[in-house]
Design a protein around this motif. Structure first.
Motif, mmCIF file in Angstrom:
data_model
loop_
_atom_site.group_PDB
_atom_site.id
_atom_site.type_symbol
_atom_site.label_atom_id
_atom_site.label_comp_id
_atom_site.label_asym_id
_atom_site.label_seq_id
_atom_site.Cartn_x
_atom_site.Cartn_y
_atom_site.Cartn_z
ATOM 1 N N ASP A 56 0.864 -1.174 0.000
ATOM 2 C CA ASP A 56 0.000 0.000 0.000
ATOM 3 C C ASP A 56 0.903 1.227 0.000
ATOM 4 O O ASP A 56 2.112 1.119 -0.236
ATOM 5 N N ALA A 57 0.344 2.381 0.282
ATOM 6 C CA ALA A 57 1.140 3.606 0.254
ATOM 7 C C ALA A 57 2.311 3.549 1.221
ATOM 8 O O ALA A 57 3.401 4.072 0.950
ATOM 9 N N LYS A 58 2.107 2.872 2.373
ATOM 10 C CA LYS A 58 3.159 2.799 3.383
ATOM 11 C C LYS A 58 4.207 1.753 3.014
ATOM 12 O O LYS A 58 5.418 1.993 3.081
ATOM 13 N N LEU A 59 3.747 0.559 2.638
ATOM 14 C CA LEU A 59 4.658 -0.559 2.416
ATOM 15 C C LEU A 59 5.220 -0.624 0.999
ATOM 16 O O LEU A 59 6.194 -1.324 0.763
ATOM 17 N N GLY A 60 4.610 0.090 0.066
ATOM 18 C CA GLY A 60 5.039 0.024 -1.323
ATOM 19 C C GLY A 60 6.530 0.220 -1.535
ATOM 20 O O GLY A 60 7.193 -0.626 -2.151
ATOM 21 N N PRO A 61 7.114 1.302 -1.042
ATOM 22 C CA PRO A 61 8.557 1.517 -1.238
ATOM 23 C C PRO A 61 9.413 0.395 -0.652
ATOM 24 O O PRO A 61 10.416 -0.003 -1.239
ATOM 25 N N VAL A 62 8.992 -0.137 0.516
ATOM 26 C CA VAL A 62 9.748 -1.212 1.152
ATOM 27 C C VAL A 62 9.682 -2.482 0.319
ATOM 28 O O VAL A 62 10.710 -3.112 0.032
#
Length: 382
Positions: free
Chosen positions: A100-106
């Motif tokens: 999601d927006a939070k986990l996407g980059p990770v």
């Protein structure tokens, strides 16, 4: 290890010990997993760890989450490649579904690490990359995983995906690129997709061909449409309205489009979802380009007549043309004329190739004359 302290990437531990550390850590986070090694071996350990690894997603610290996931990656790349296949698939699916927006980059960084860590000849690279694109699409980060078609091919040079796999990936990339407003790249990806079909299976590409045509027509910056007509799946649509509309954009003038629109307004607006005013804008630009191929100057009156423009709209239209850089010209408002320097050809076929050949031959001859003149000058000087 307490749940409040993230585990490191356990590269200095035996795989079994790494698995045990992760089991304990994830259980402390509330995951339903035993805090002891599996009697069935490291693959079973990893299977269970991957099944509950999303327990770490509740952690507010992005670095801690990435540390846990990278620990799993470090284990996946060390076990037997054949026995790791199902585990890699499960891990990739787990991350793609959780992003999601939070986990996407990770999750992007972690899967990219896994992708780069796999052998160049590994068949799993395709599956990991497909999930990477899914995450990039969901988080609007497609630029981080896709550069262009040629770079994509180089990524799988040693282990190319099957034709069906490639088509599936290209469709996903096309959707992701359209979603991020990268229409030019999306069009190139769709053309590449259509090129994967042969005369024998072109009929199966009906939806892809229609999507390709629609993407090209609706893109305000795509003007060279003639190459689409050469694609086998597009040829299969001959005789249908969408193919007729494409032909109008390839070679006809504004008036032809307006007649087509009067007869098929419902089809263009409601069935295809195209914007009539945007279509008119593009057709006027294309018509102007076509006229500029054979003229060095055009009067405002001629532009008004050929493009069906109101007199007070002509100057703004010419400025719009110049912004596209498809035509190089100078506008003289006092003389009410446009002077053409050069234009991009609306179609590029045999005649245009011959014209380019003639220009290059003349250029070569002129360089030869200059070289001869310089040699004569040097000889006289000496």
């Amino acid at each position: 290890m307490s749940a409040s302290q993230p585990p490191p990437v356990f590269i200095d531990l035996l795989l079994e010990d790494q698995a045990l550390e992760l089991r304990v850590y994830l259980k402390n986070l509330g995951a339903e997993i035993a805090d002891e090694k599996s009697s069935k071996g490291i693959e079973d350990d990893l299977h269970k760890i991957i099944g509950v690894c999303d327990a770490c997603f509740q952690d507010a610290n992005e670095a801690d989450i990435e540390s846990v996931l990278n620990s799993i990656v470090s284990m996946l790349v060390l076990i037997n490649p054949e026995r790791a296949e199902n585990l890699i698939l499960a891990f990739s699916e787990k991350l793609s579904k959780a992003s999601d927006a939070k986990l996407g980059p990770v999750t992007l960084r972690v899967l990219w690490l896994l992708f780069q860590s796999l052998e160049a000849a590994s068949t799993m690279r395709y599956h990991v990359y497909y999930h990477l694109v899914q995450i990039a699409q969901a988080t609007d980060q497609i630029k981080s995983v896709f550069k262009d078609v040629e770079h994509l091919k180089s990524q799988f040079a040693q282990c190319p995906p099957s034709n069906e796999q490639l088509q599936k990936l290209l469709r996903l990339l096309h959707q992701a690129l359209l979603g991020s407003k990268q229409t030019e790249l999306a069009a190139k990806v769709m053309v590449e997709l259509l090129s994967t079909y042969t005369a024998e299976n072109a009929s199966q590409a009906r939806e892809d061909a229609q999507a390709c045509i629609l993407a090209a027509l609706s893109d305000p910056n795509t003007f060279l449409l003639h190459p689409l007509l050469q694609l086998k799946p597009v040829k299969f649509l001959e005789g249908e309205l969408i193919h007729d509309l494409l032909n109008i954009f390839v070679a006809e003038k504004v008036t032809t489009y307006q007649e087509f629109y009067k007869q098929h307004k419902e089809y263009i607006v409601n069935k295809l979802g195209l914007d009539h005013q945007e279509n008119l804008r593009k057709m006027r630009l294309l018509t102007f380009m076509q006229l500029a191929e054979t003229k060095t100057e055009m009067s405002f009156e001629m532009i008004q007549k050929e493009l069906d423009l109101a007199p007070d709209k002509i100057e703004a239209f010419v400025i719009d043309v110049l912004k596209t850089k498809m035509v190089r010209a100078r506008m003289d408002q006092m003389a009410r004329k446009v002077f053409i320097s050069s234009t991009m050809h609306r179609t590029f076929g045999k005649d245009q190739w011959q014209q380019l050949r003639d220009v290059l031959c003349d250029w070569k001859a002129n360089l030869g004359a200059v070289q001869t003149g310089m040699k004569s000058f040097v000889a006289v000087a000496n």
